[in-house]
Design an enzyme around this catalytic site. Structure first.
Site, PDB file in Angstrom:
ATOM      1  N   LYS A  81      30.659  32.758  61.256  1.00 41.11           N
ATOM      2  CA  LYS A  81      31.213  34.034  60.802  1.00 41.11           C
ATOM      3  C   LYS A  81      30.179  35.141  60.934  1.00 41.11           C
ATOM      4  CE  LYS A  81      33.577  36.007  56.738  1.00 41.11           C
ATOM      5  NZ  LYS A  81      34.112  35.658  55.381  1.00 41.11           N
ATOM      6  N   SER A 150      38.853  36.589  54.761  1.00 42.48           N
ATOM      7  CA  SER A 150      38.142  37.352  55.774  1.00 42.48           C
ATOM      8  C   SER A 150      37.542  36.455  56.860  1.00 42.48           C
ATOM      9  CB  SER A 150      37.020  38.154  55.099  1.00 42.48           C
ATOM     10  OG  SER A 150      36.062  37.268  54.506  1.00 42.48           O
ATOM     11  N   SER A 174      38.565  33.642  50.945  1.00 45.91           N
ATOM     12  CA  SER A 174      38.305  33.825  52.369  1.00 45.91           C
ATOM     13  C   SER A 174      38.068  32.562  53.160  1.00 45.91           C
ATOM     14  CB  SER A 174      37.122  34.790  52.561  1.00 45.91           C
ATOM     15  OG  SER A 174      37.436  36.043  52.013  1.00 45.91           O
TER      16      SER A 174
END
Length: 443
Positions: A81, A150, A174
């Site tokens: 990420k 996210s 997330s």
């Protein structure tokens, strides 16, 4: 449906000469990336990705040319990420702020991946600073739907079979939400279990590194390698875990379709001899319906961005700008009180589990399946947020299909007992894995 099989266990157990094995692994990644990335857009664009990966491959072969054995993740492509710093790649965090302002040295987790021989496949898409904002990533099950947020790109990359393992982070939802929406396993360890150095933080009191794999055996392997001081549990015992379901408002935070599926899942488990207890929870409705947790996060976000915001306010997206401005108005005393409430809730949950004899809390991972992109909704905080507030470990298991879209089954363990959570999940997994709503409702 843009899906491929990508088993971490199979890739870790690959045989053959190291150079051939590494070449095959990299070729497979590049092939799937070439086939699918233009449609799902899981990765942050990288101009010279193939050249960089070639350099990483050469370094691995040089490093381990004389070794009798290769490290556990030798040649395995792992997506990371874009909140974690990776040497040679800028950190943008879904933001328009200058990358040289945000980028820093690699932290413990990325260094651990390299030590284990992983290839860093690339940076995956995130909402701006993991808070809010538009994302290009699409759900591999149906590109008209969101993959969640996210950690959108990490979940989508694994679901599409581009990578067998991806790293995300969770503040409220997330990891659990995108895992549920994309039909993969998402594991959020206990708060503080995985070091957060080398990570751009949203809320230091919540943020937790998590992982995505296509199946539970892959997650068990990843956790054993990447969660510090992991002590694998071969089997908890011969008994079945006692399951706890929160009574009251919590179980109303879902659509009728999701509730029907969950009731059917619990009915199947009860038929198999699992004890299920409906328990009044040690939290008040304002934890669920109120804005206390959001204010807490906004207050910490404002403090994390204090220096950057003063000079670069106009480069922040509007949702993050507004959150920071609200957070600046929250007094330090309120944040101190919230941190105290976190510890109290953690303790109260542990006491309640001991009192009621509960091994696992269970619920749907999300209140619905993945919304369509135009709905501008990347997930709901209700089902996973309260457990994250308490710092408890949680996992979303792909357990049902409603129409063509997946729904995860969430299991939550005791704070600090991550190994037990995965061992209990292993016990449940054969009984809940990927039933359709129609199949469940017909039983």
């Amino acid at each position: 449906m843009l899906l491929n099989r990508s088993s971490l266990i199979e890739m870790m157990n690959g045989t053959g000469e190291p150079e051939v094995r590494l070449e095959k692994s990299l070729d497979l990644y590049l092939e799937r990336f070439g086939q699918l990335e233009a449609q799902i857009r899981a990765f942050v664009p990288e101009a010279d990705a193939e050249q960089r990966l070639g350099r990483e491959k050469a370094l691995l072969l040089h490093t381990y040319s004389e070794a009798d054995s290769k490290p556990a993740l030798f040649g395995v492509p792992v997506a990371v990420k874009d909140l974690l710093h990776v040497e040679g790649l800028p950190t943008r965090a879904g933001s328009q702020l200058p990358a040289d302002l945000l980028t820093g040295p690699e932290g413990s987790l990325v260094l651990r991946l390299r030590f284990l021989g992983a290839l860093i496949a690339g940076k995956t898409v995130t909402e701006e600073f993991a808070y809010n904002g538009p994302i290009a990533t699409r759900n591999p099950h149906n590109i008209a739907h969101t993959p969640g947020g996210s950690s959108a790109g990490s979940a989508a990359a694994v679901a599409a079979g581009i990578c067998p393992l991806a790293v995300g982070t969770q503040t409220l939802r997330s990891v659990i939400a995108p895992a549920s929406f994309c039909g993969v396993v998402g594991f959020k360890p206990s708060y503080g279990r995985v070091p957060l150095d080398g990570v751009l933080l949203l809320s230091p009191s919540f943020d937790t590194i998590g992982f995505f794999t296509q199946d539970l055996p892959g997650m068990e392997a990843a956790a054993a390698l990447l969660v510090p001081d992991w002590e694998a549990i071969p089997a908890i015992s011969t008994r079945k875990p006692v399951l706890g379901i929160p009574a009251g408002v919590y179980m109303e935070l879902m659509s009728p379709e999701v509730k029907a599926v969950f009731i059917a899942q619990i009915g199947i488990l009860e038929q198999l001899g699992y004890q299920v207890r409906h328990v009044d929870m040690p939290w008040k409705d304002e934890f669920i319906y109120g804005d206390a947790m959001i204010r807490f996060i906004q207050g910490e976000l404002a403090r994390e961005h204090e220096h950057w915001f003063a000079e670069h306010r106009g480069e922040y997206g509007l949702p993050v700008q507004e959150a920071i401005l609200r957070g600046r108005q929250i007094p330090d005393e309120e944040l101190v009180q919230c941190r105290s409430q976190q510890k109290l809730l953690r303790r109260d949950l542990q006491d309640l589990m001991a009192q009621e004899g509960i091994d696992l809390w269970v619920s749907p991972a999300q209140g619905g399946t993945a919304p369509k992109v135009e709905e501008n909704n990347t997930g709901w905080a209700g089902m996973p947020a309260i457990w994250g507030f308490a710092g408890a470990p949680s996992i979303s298991l792909p357990a049902a299909m409603i129409g063509s879209m997946p729904l995860g089954f969430q299991c939550i363990g005791t704070y600090g007992e991550d190994e037990a959570l995965l061992a209990w999940a292993r016990e449940l997994w054969p009984h809940i894995a990927y039933n359709s709503a129609e199949t469940l409702n017909s039983r």
